[in-house]
Design a protein around this motif. Structure first.
Motif, PDB file in Angstrom:
ATOM      1  N   SER A   1     -33.122  -3.101  12.035  1.00 56.17           N
ATOM      2  CA  SER A   1     -31.665  -2.966  12.062  1.00 56.17           C
ATOM      3  C   SER A   1     -30.992  -3.909  11.059  1.00 56.17           C
ATOM      4  N   GLU A   2     -29.735  -3.618  10.802  1.00 52.41           N
ATOM      5  CA  GLU A   2     -28.953  -4.501   9.935  1.00 52.41           C
ATOM      6  C   GLU A   2     -28.896  -5.908  10.531  1.00 52.41           C
ATOM      7  N   GLU A   3     -28.682  -5.994  11.821  1.00 53.96           N
ATOM      8  CA  GLU A   3     -28.601  -7.300  12.494  1.00 53.96           C
ATOM      9  C   GLU A   3     -29.885  -8.103  12.285  1.00 53.96           C
ATOM     10  N   ASP A   4     -31.033  -7.464  12.435  1.00 54.75           N
ATOM     11  CA  ASP A   4     -32.307  -8.168  12.244  1.00 54.75           C
ATOM     12  C   ASP A   4     -32.545  -8.529  10.786  1.00 54.75           C
ATOM     13  N   ARG A   5     -32.139  -7.666   9.873  1.00 54.07           N
ATOM     14  CA  ARG A   5     -32.291  -7.972   8.441  1.00 54.07           C
ATOM     15  C   ARG A   5     -31.469  -9.200   8.062  1.00 54.07           C
ATOM     16  N   LEU A   6     -30.236  -9.247   8.544  1.00 52.59           N
ATOM     17  CA  LEU A   6     -29.380 -10.397   8.242  1.00 52.59           C
ATOM     18  C   LEU A   6     -29.901 -11.664   8.920  1.00 52.59           C
ATOM     19  N   LYS A   7     -30.382 -11.532  10.144  1.00 53.06           N
ATOM     20  CA  LYS A   7     -30.981 -12.678  10.841  1.00 53.06           C
ATOM     21  C   LYS A   7     -32.130 -13.242  10.006  1.00 53.06           C
ATOM     22  N   MET A   8     -32.970 -12.366   9.491  1.00 52.06           N
ATOM     23  CA  MET A   8     -34.110 -12.802   8.679  1.00 52.06           C
ATOM     24  C   MET A   8     -33.635 -13.454   7.387  1.00 52.06           C
ATOM     25  N   PHE A   9     -32.625 -12.856   6.755  1.00 51.23           N
ATOM     26  CA  PHE A   9     -32.066 -13.406   5.514  1.00 51.23           C
ATOM     27  C   PHE A   9     -31.601 -14.851   5.730  1.00 51.23           C
ATOM     28  N   TYR A  10     -30.807 -15.059   6.773  1.00 50.12           N
ATOM     29  CA  TYR A  10     -30.268 -16.389   7.019  1.00 50.12           C
ATOM     30  C   TYR A  10     -31.357 -17.378   7.434  1.00 50.12           C
ATOM     31  N   ARG A  11     -32.238 -16.964   8.316  1.00 46.34           N
ATOM     32  CA  ARG A  11     -33.326 -17.859   8.737  1.00 46.34           C
ATOM     33  C   ARG A  11     -34.191 -18.275   7.550  1.00 46.34           C
ATOM     34  N   ALA A  12     -34.544 -17.308   6.715  1.00 50.87           N
ATOM     35  CA  ALA A  12     -35.431 -17.594   5.582  1.00 50.87           C
ATOM     36  C   ALA A  12     -34.767 -18.529   4.578  1.00 50.87           C
ATOM     37  N   ASN A  13     -33.532 -18.231   4.199  1.00 51.76           N
ATOM     38  CA  ASN A  13     -32.863 -19.083   3.222  1.00 51.76           C
ATOM     39  C   ASN A  13     -32.568 -20.467   3.792  1.00 51.76           C
ATOM     40  N   LEU A  14     -32.223 -20.538   5.068  1.00 53.59           N
ATOM     41  CA  LEU A  14     -32.026 -21.848   5.689  1.00 53.59           C
ATOM     42  C   LEU A  14     -33.334 -22.635   5.734  1.00 53.59           C
ATOM     43  N   SER A  15     -34.447 -21.959   5.933  1.00 49.58           N
ATOM     44  CA  SER A  15     -35.742 -22.648   5.979  1.00 49.58           C
ATOM     45  C   SER A  15     -36.049 -23.366   4.671  1.00 49.58           C
ATOM     46  N   PHE A  16     -35.506 -22.856   3.571  1.00 56.79           N
ATOM     47  CA  PHE A  16     -35.724 -23.475   2.260  1.00 56.79           C
ATOM     48  C   PHE A  16     -34.465 -24.171   1.741  1.00 56.79           C
TER      49      PHE A  16
END
Length: 143
Positions: free
Chosen positions: A83-98
Motif C-alpha cells: 500500500s501507499e501507507e506502507d511504501r511511505l513508512k518504508m521510505f521514512y524509516r529507511a532514510n531516517l536510518s541513514f
C-alpha cells in the motif's frame, strides 16, 4: 580501509517487492557499514518498462506530474501487496536510518523544515529521537 566513502542508492517498491522485502533490504544495508545511503520510491516514468508494469499490475493513485519520489514523496501507485501507507513508512524509516533528512522537507525556512522533520521522526522513529536531534544539528553545523 583506503579512506574512500561508500554510499548506495535504493528504490522502494519495485515490482515483486513489499514492506517485508524492503525492510530486509534495509537491514542488510545497515550491516554494510555504508557511509551514506539514499532511498527513493519507485517512480514509473511514462514509456518505461516500469510504467507498463504499473498499468497492468497496480492502481495509479497520484498524478505523475505532481508526485515526487524523493523529497516529500507521494506514491504514484500501490499494489495489493504494498500500500501507499506502507511504501511511505518504508521510505521514512529507511532514510531516517541513514540520517538522510534532506528528503524529508523541501521547505527553505529552516524552522519550518525542522518542525516538519521532527514530526516525521516522532511518527516513524520515535525510539531514536535524541540520536536524530544530534545528527540533525551536526548536519546543520557542517553546512
Amino acid at each position: 580501509q583506503s579512506g574512500l566513502k561508500v554510499g548506495a542508492f535504493f528504490i522502494i517498491g519495485l515490482p515483486g517487492s513489499d514492506l517485508k522485502k524492503d525492510q530486509e533490504s534495509l537491514n542488510k544495508a545497515l550491516q554494510l557499514n555504508l557511509d551514506n545511503a539514499t532511498w527513493s520510491l519507485a517512480y514509473p516514468f511514462p514509456k518505461t518498462d516500469l510504467f507498463q508494469w504499473v498499468t497492468r499490475n497496480a492502481v495509479i493513485i497520484n498524478d505523475f506530474i505532481s508526485a515526487s519520489f524523493f523529497v516529500e514523496p507521494k506514491c504514484i501507485f500501490e499494489t495489493k501487496d504494498y500500500s501507499e501507507e506502507d511504501r511511505l513508512k518504508m521510505f521514512y524509516r529507511a532514510n531516517l536510518s541513514f540520517h538522510r533528512y534532506t528528503c524529508l522537507s523541501s521547505d527553505k525556512n529552516i524552522f519550518k523544515a525542522g518542525w516538519k522533520i521532527l514530526k516525521i521522526i516522532i511518527k516513524y522513529d520515535p525510539k531514536h529521537l535524541f540520536i536524530h536531534l544530534y545528527a540533525g544539528f551536526k548536519t546543520l553545523l557542517i553546512k
